[in-house]
Design a protein around this motif. Sequence first.
Motif, PDB file in Angstrom:
ATOM      1  N   ASP A 183       5.705  -3.077  54.262  1.00  0.00           N
ATOM      2  CA  ASP A 183       4.659  -2.230  53.678  1.00  0.00           C
ATOM      3  C   ASP A 183       3.417  -3.043  53.340  1.00  0.00           C
ATOM      4  N   ASP A 205       2.129  -1.218  57.113  1.00  0.00           N
ATOM      5  CA  ASP A 205       2.693   0.000  56.535  1.00  0.00           C
ATOM      6  C   ASP A 205       2.345   1.226  57.374  1.00  0.00           C
ATOM      7  N   GLU A 239       4.996  -0.252  61.777  1.00  0.00           N
ATOM      8  CA  GLU A 239       6.096   0.682  61.508  1.00  0.00           C
ATOM      9  C   GLU A 239       5.570   2.116  61.539  1.00  0.00           C
TER      10      GLU A 239
HETATM   11 MG    MG Z   1       7.526   2.055  53.946  1.00  0.00          MG
END
Ligand code: MG
Length: 272
Positions: A183, A205, A239
């Motif tokens: 993140d 993130d 991600e």
């Molecule tokens: Mg996350």
Amino acid sequence: NAKKNGKNGFSFFDPKLQEEIIEKAKLTDRIRHSIEHKEFSLYYQAQYSLEEEKKIIGLEALVRWIHPTKGVISPSSFIPVAEESGLIIKLGNWILEEAVKQLKSWENEQSKKNWRLSVNVSIRQFETDVFIQTLKAILDTYNINPKLLRLELTENLLIGNIDRALEKIFQLKNMGISISIDDFGTGYSSLAYLKALPIDELKIDQSFICDIVNNKNDEIITQTIISIGQKFGLDIIAEGVETQEQVTKLMMMGCNYFQGYFLHKPAKAELF
Ligand code: MG
Ligand code: C2E
Ligand code: MG
Ligand code: MG
């Protein structure tokens, strides 16, 4: 209770708050029970390199609560409660052992033996005095190559005792384990730690990724993270990648690795 409203009209007995506290206590009890009865399971989401061909370079372990009546429950609804109650330490130890066991079984398969496994570690668990010792014991028991284990930590681990956190990260590195900052860009810490910490990966993130194609600000932040990571020689993984357009954009920006529903959804180990 006739006097329940104090002189400022402030209520000391708030039935809603009371209910929340009771619900949380119940949930805590259920989590404790479920840890003892092994009702948790690890799912795995593949992480890809897309350079010449689509290739799995590693996976992230994501815990699920397999509730006897409610089915599969996602971690956002129980990890915070497990953290608050301290149960995350017991659960986290189980997660670490389960992940290492899985690595051991992949080690025996030619096509999977180089897969690296990333495991999320809660700061609450990382901070305990026995964290390193516990991890060492697990690694000794299963005798896996520690280079295949990557721990995902968040920036907030540096809010408390920075020296102690640094020392632990160096110990992990000495054990051969690698470190990812999960993140990245959303926590409470400064960029200064990048020069002090021997980390291996920045994980962009998903909140920056989801609108990256249309939102200039997200694009600028992501490009900056990638540039910083490149200059420090770190792996950079995005991600929450959900579309081809995001992949194309991120590749042009210099991102190395990709993880998201577009490529692969978290699944049980048997499905690999
Ligand atoms: Mg996350
Ligand atoms: P995280 O580590 O940042 O994990 C990424 C989350 O994004 C995962 O949610 C994953 O399933 C989800 N995800 C993956 N690809 C996509 C996508 O393309 N789109 C969207 N919208 N989401 C995607 P999940 O599994 O529900 O986990 C949520 C959070 O719970 C994790 O965030 C992590 O902070 C925590 N968590 C999960 N497993 C563990 C664990 O084993 N231990 C600890 N301490 N925390 C965990
Ligand atoms: Mg993670
Ligand atoms: Mg993350």
